[in-house]
Write a protein that holds these residues in place. Structure first.
Motif, mmCIF file in Angstrom:
data_model
loop_
_atom_site.group_PDB
_atom_site.id
_atom_site.type_symbol
_atom_site.label_atom_id
_atom_site.label_comp_id
_atom_site.label_asym_id
_atom_site.label_seq_id
_atom_site.Cartn_x
_atom_site.Cartn_y
_atom_site.Cartn_z
ATOM 1 N N GLN A 1 -3.529 3.248 -8.815
ATOM 2 C CA GLN A 1 -4.017 3.958 -7.408
ATOM 3 C C GLN A 1 -3.989 3.003 -6.400
ATOM 4 O O GLN A 1 -3.948 3.275 -5.467
ATOM 5 N N VAL B 1 -0.604 3.300 -5.010
ATOM 6 C CA VAL B 1 -0.344 4.444 -4.233
ATOM 7 C C VAL B 1 -0.785 4.468 -2.907
ATOM 8 O O VAL B 1 -0.328 4.914 -1.853
ATOM 9 N N LEU B 2 -2.148 3.890 -2.873
ATOM 10 C CA LEU B 2 -2.737 3.763 -1.567
ATOM 11 C C LEU B 2 -2.191 3.149 -0.726
ATOM 12 O O LEU B 2 -1.853 3.129 0.747
ATOM 13 N N GLN C 1 1.244 2.521 -0.692
ATOM 14 C CA GLN C 1 2.181 3.048 -0.180
ATOM 15 C C GLN C 1 1.965 4.109 0.954
ATOM 16 O O GLN C 1 2.761 4.232 1.834
ATOM 17 N N ILE C 2 0.786 4.775 0.613
ATOM 18 C CA ILE C 2 0.389 5.948 1.972
ATOM 19 C C ILE C 2 0.059 5.095 2.948
ATOM 20 O O ILE C 2 0.618 5.563 4.254
ATOM 21 N N TYR C 3 -0.714 3.961 2.962
ATOM 22 C CA TYR C 3 -0.987 3.080 4.136
ATOM 23 C C TYR C 3 0.502 2.885 4.813
ATOM 24 O O TYR C 3 0.421 2.861 6.164
ATOM 25 N N SER D 1 3.278 4.185 4.807
ATOM 26 C CA SER D 1 3.871 5.298 5.313
ATOM 27 C C SER D 1 3.219 5.753 6.714
ATOM 28 O O SER D 1 3.908 6.221 7.628
ATOM 29 N N PHE D 2 1.931 5.917 6.685
ATOM 30 C CA PHE D 2 1.157 6.032 7.969
ATOM 31 C C PHE D 2 1.458 5.124 9.043
ATOM 32 O O PHE D 2 1.645 5.453 10.132
ATOM 33 N N GLU E 1 4.907 5.778 10.440
ATOM 34 C CA GLU E 1 4.918 7.012 11.119
ATOM 35 C C GLU E 1 4.406 6.694 12.591
ATOM 36 O O GLU E 1 5.069 7.315 13.556
#
Length: 131
Positions: A98, A101-102, A104-106, A108-109, A112
């Protein structure tokens, strides 16, 4: 002559040491550095390495990243990113998968938003009167 950052680092270290109610000698011993060397850092006469700052931060129980910013090793944005990552990685309520994954999301944001900011800056430069 000592740079402004190094002076600020020394003042900050002295303040943190006093808040922790440690003598210069006690902090030097806890950090594994010599008493005279730590004194020179506090007076702004020496610029310590990142490794020494990490040892001092650990002894004071403060963020090494904060000391890196004060010493001019990291800028504020880098410190914020590292601290965010450290908080995620240190959270005992989520498992390792987890956490990854978190992160990776961080990431990507952040990418972006960096792309959007770059596009916005380019658009402003192309059309400076448009607001």
């Amino acid at each position: 002559m000592a740079s402004l950052n190094v002076g600020n680092l020394g003042d900050y270290l002295r303040e943190q040491r006093r808040t922790a109610q440690l003598s210069l000698r006690q902090l030097a011993e806890a950090a594994g550095v010599s008493n005279p060397y730590l004194s020179q850092i506090e007076r702004g006469l020496r610029k310590p390495s990142a490794e020494v700052l990490q040892q001092v931060a650990k002894a004071l129980r403060i963020s090494a990243e904060t000391l890196y910013v004060r010493a001019g090793i990291l800028d504020e944005k880098e410190r914020e990113e590292l601290e965010t990552r450290a908080v995620i990685l240190a959270d005992p309520s989520i498992n390792e998968r987890q956490k990854q994954v978190l992160l990776q999301i961080y990431d990507s944001f952040r990418k972006e938003n960096a792309a959007e900011n770059a596009a916005g800056t380019a658009a402003e430069q192309a059309h400076p009167t448009a607001t």
